[in-house]
Scaffold this active site. Structure first.
Site, PDB file in Angstrom:
ATOM      1  N   THR A  22       0.947  -1.384   0.522  1.00 49.35           N
ATOM      2  CA  THR A  22      -0.195  -0.663  -0.055  1.00 49.35           C
ATOM      3  C   THR A  22       0.826   1.358  -0.354  1.00 49.35           C
ATOM      4  O   THR A  22       2.031   0.924  -0.046  1.00 49.35           O
ATOM      5  CB  THR A  22      -0.950   0.134   1.345  1.00 49.35           C
ATOM      6  N   GLU A  43      -5.730  -4.615  -1.688  1.00 50.12           N
ATOM      7  CA  GLU A  43      -5.767  -5.629  -0.876  1.00 50.12           C
ATOM      8  C   GLU A  43      -6.789  -6.218  -1.221  1.00 50.12           C
ATOM      9  O   GLU A  43      -7.038  -8.091  -0.568  1.00 50.12           O
ATOM     10  CB  GLU A  43      -6.350  -5.202   0.713  1.00 50.12           C
ATOM     11  N   LYS A  73     -17.139  15.731   9.085  1.00 49.80           N
ATOM     12  CA  LYS A  73     -17.825  16.220  10.469  1.00 49.80           C
ATOM     13  C   LYS A  73     -18.941  17.268  10.866  1.00 49.80           C
ATOM     14  O   LYS A  73     -17.050  17.728  11.013  1.00 49.80           O
ATOM     15  CB  LYS A  73     -17.692  14.606  11.350  1.00 49.80           C
ATOM     16  N   TRP A 101     -22.233  14.274   7.957  1.00 47.74           N
ATOM     17  CA  TRP A 101     -21.079  13.788   7.519  1.00 47.74           C
ATOM     18  C   TRP A 101     -21.312  14.749   6.565  1.00 47.74           C
ATOM     19  O   TRP A 101     -22.556  14.814   6.257  1.00 47.74           O
ATOM     20  CB  TRP A 101     -21.533  12.675   7.008  1.00 47.74           C
TER      21      TRP A 101
END
Length: 557
Positions: free
Chosen positions: A186, A330, A440, A445
């Site tokens: 990653t 992944e 937030k 959100w």
């Protein structure tokens, strides 16, 4: 195993060189355009396999590549894993410190490097302590070794000298499907990169799922050009899928510019290509001043980050389908694709655009659920938010030697993706934000991704990204960073952008400030780097008003 044949990569290579021996592989290199056939590719892959085994590479050893997209890099894709070794593609855009870490962590034995990337690798080696001690050799991808090779504290050989004289046939060993075939790290936006290993069975399963109509199918009449780097999750698996399908390959080589991409599409008849949105923004800009024939191009795959809706419409206007795909390192990486369901084929265009602008439907073999902060699954109503958890045969179950990350990111066989999503009533996933990027504000959100896409729909905006900045009352408020287009008038652009956003979003979603910058910083994989912006503007007062007007509060509709 019943049937006596494991699920490995070798049958894909066998099929291509046996059934499509005259199909071309075309490559732009620092030496010019190279082209040969699958038959010749098979010969050279066998020669490379002999060179590696005679050079001491054994089953389970890791062989690294530090390369762009070209035919020699493609040769390692089958030669390395099919002898039982593990192909470790390194992102050359990572910081030197990260490169040193992953070479040592992976215990790479051999490193293949492009001439144009040799100074970067040499610099990382020069500042190393013992990170490269296990490396036996460096192979320079070409007919010569680059200037300065003699200063490297490790043996270096030119690729063509490395493979020359070896037999063009190889007695490929029987490899267990659970043998590791590949490895990718990653990008390490927080901390050091995490290694993800891919077994033969994972890559076999991923390839077969990609070949389905619900994946990204590639057939023997396709010409496939992955612009997404081969060092980034195996170029989204495209070299394996194209080989299994018998497609013609086109590789754009080192640091391709929009002109290079346009020329290859025209000259080679590319039908399928793929890359992050910034690649196609560059092509759009190039085509404003240059005539480009896209008549052979059927499909552009976009991943890494969401494509603006305006980009989907632009390609539609050029009779090209832009197909959203989503995945992760992944996941090898494919997870979902934005194909239209059959009952939407006759829907009105705006409905179709709405579905196509999402990350789409999970491909066959992948399961998912969306979990809220309390651990409960949220309904598929297009409104409820939650973190996407996913599992499947090509989804990793652990990171390489990172127990603390394994404990945090995996649970009962599920990968916690860190993506905040909604799922509509048709089952289409939409990435609302990364968990670390969602804003937030006042307990509610705000999706930075939605705001970015809406802002980039303005004709005079070249790039845009949105981050949350601390606010004394509302916790966070959105601020937009905008790269104006070449002919933009900044004196009116602010209000035009805000008017555009007001059409679709409540007042409390609107950015409190618009900051003009020359370029949005990018990550090592070409995504917008919000982390860099947060660090650059940390502590600066971006919002003039410390109070959001009451009619713009989150509880106001």
């Amino acid at each position: 195993m019943p049937g006596g044949h494991d699920q490995t990569l070798r049958p894909f290579l066998w099929r291509a060189e046996t059934l499509y021996e005259d199909t071309e592989i075309v490559s732009r290199t620092h030496e010019g355009i190279e082209r040969y056939t699958y038959d010749e590719y098979g010969d050279r892959t066998a020669q490379l396999a002999h060179a590696l085994t005679e050079g001491g590479i054994e089953e389970g050893d890791r062989v690294a590549t530090f390369c762009w997209n070209h035919h020699r890099h493609f040769e390692t894709y089958f030669a390395v894993p099919t002898i039982g070794a593990q192909l470790h593609t390194i992102n050359p855009l990572l910081p030197d410190e990260h490169i040193r870490f992953i070479v040592q962590n992976a215990e790479d034995r051999t490193i293949f490097v492009d001439h144009s990337l040799f100074p970067k690798l040499a610099g990382a080696i020069a500042d190393a302590d013992d990170e490269f001690d296990q490396v036996d050799r460096v192979v320079a991808m070409g007919e010569t070794v680059p200037e300065g090779a003699d200063d490297l504290p490790v043996d270096i050989v030119a690729y063509e000298d490395f493979v020359e004289g070896h037999p063009t046939e190889y007695d490929w060993p029987d490899i267990d499907e659970d043998q590791s075939a590949g490895m990718c790290y990653t990008s390490g936006t927080t901390g050091m990169p995490k290694g993800v290993e891919y077994t033969h069975k994972m890559l076999w399963s991923h390839t077969m799922a990609s070949l389905t109509p619900q994946g990204i199918p590639m057939a023997d009449d396709d010409v496939v050009m992955p612009v997404v780097p081969m060092f980034h999750v195996n170029a989204w698996g495209m070299p394996f899928t194209a080989t299994a399908g018998g497609s013609k390959h086109v590789y754009p080589g080192p640091s391709p510019e929009p002109e290079d991409i346009a020329n290859l599409i025209e000259n080679e008849g590319v039908t399928i290509t793929a890359g992050v949105p910034t690649v196609w923004m560059g092509l759009q800009d190039y085509m404003q001043d240059n005539d480009v024939d896209l008549s052979t191009l059927d499909t552009v795959i976009v991943g890494g980050s969401a494509a603006p809706e305006s980009m989907i419409r632009w390609f539609d206007d050029h009779d090209v389908t832009l197909l959203h795909a989503w995945g992760m390192t992944e996941m090898s990486p494919l997870g979902s694709v934005s194909h239209l369901k059959s009952d939407l084929e006759n829907a009105d265009y705006e409905t179709q655009i709405d579905r196509r602008s999402k990350q789409g439907l999970t491909v066959p073999g992948v399961e998912f659920k969306v979990v809220d902060d309390s651990g409960e699954e949220v309904p598929h109503d297009g409104d409820a938010f939650g973190e996407l958890w996913i599992r499947g045969p090509w989804v990793t179950k652990e990171y390489f030697e990172r127990p603390e990350a394994n404990e945090e990111d995996f649970e009962d066989g599920w990968l916690k993706t860190g993506d905040i999503v909604t799922v509509d009533t048709d089952g289409y996933l939409q990435i609302v934000d990364r968990a670390k990027d969602v804003i937030k504000s006042g307990g509610e959100w705000i999706s930075s991704v939605e705001l970015e896409n809406a802002i980039m729909a303005h004709d005079d905006v070249a790039e845009a990204t949105v981050i949350g900045v601390p606010h004394e009352k509302w916790q966070e408020r959105p601020v937009a960073f905008v790269v104006p287009g070449e002919n933009a008038d900044e004196s009116t652009l602010d209000e035009e952008v805000m008017d555009l956003l007001r059409e679709d979003y409540p007042k409390w979603w609107l950015p409190d400030d618009i900051v003009y910058i020359e370029e949005v910083p990018k990550t090592a994989t070409g995504k917008f780097s919000k982390k860099d912006l947060r660090e650059e503007y940390a502590g600066q007062s971006l919002i003039e008003e410390t109070e959001v007007p009451e009619d713009a509060a989150p509880d106001d509709d």
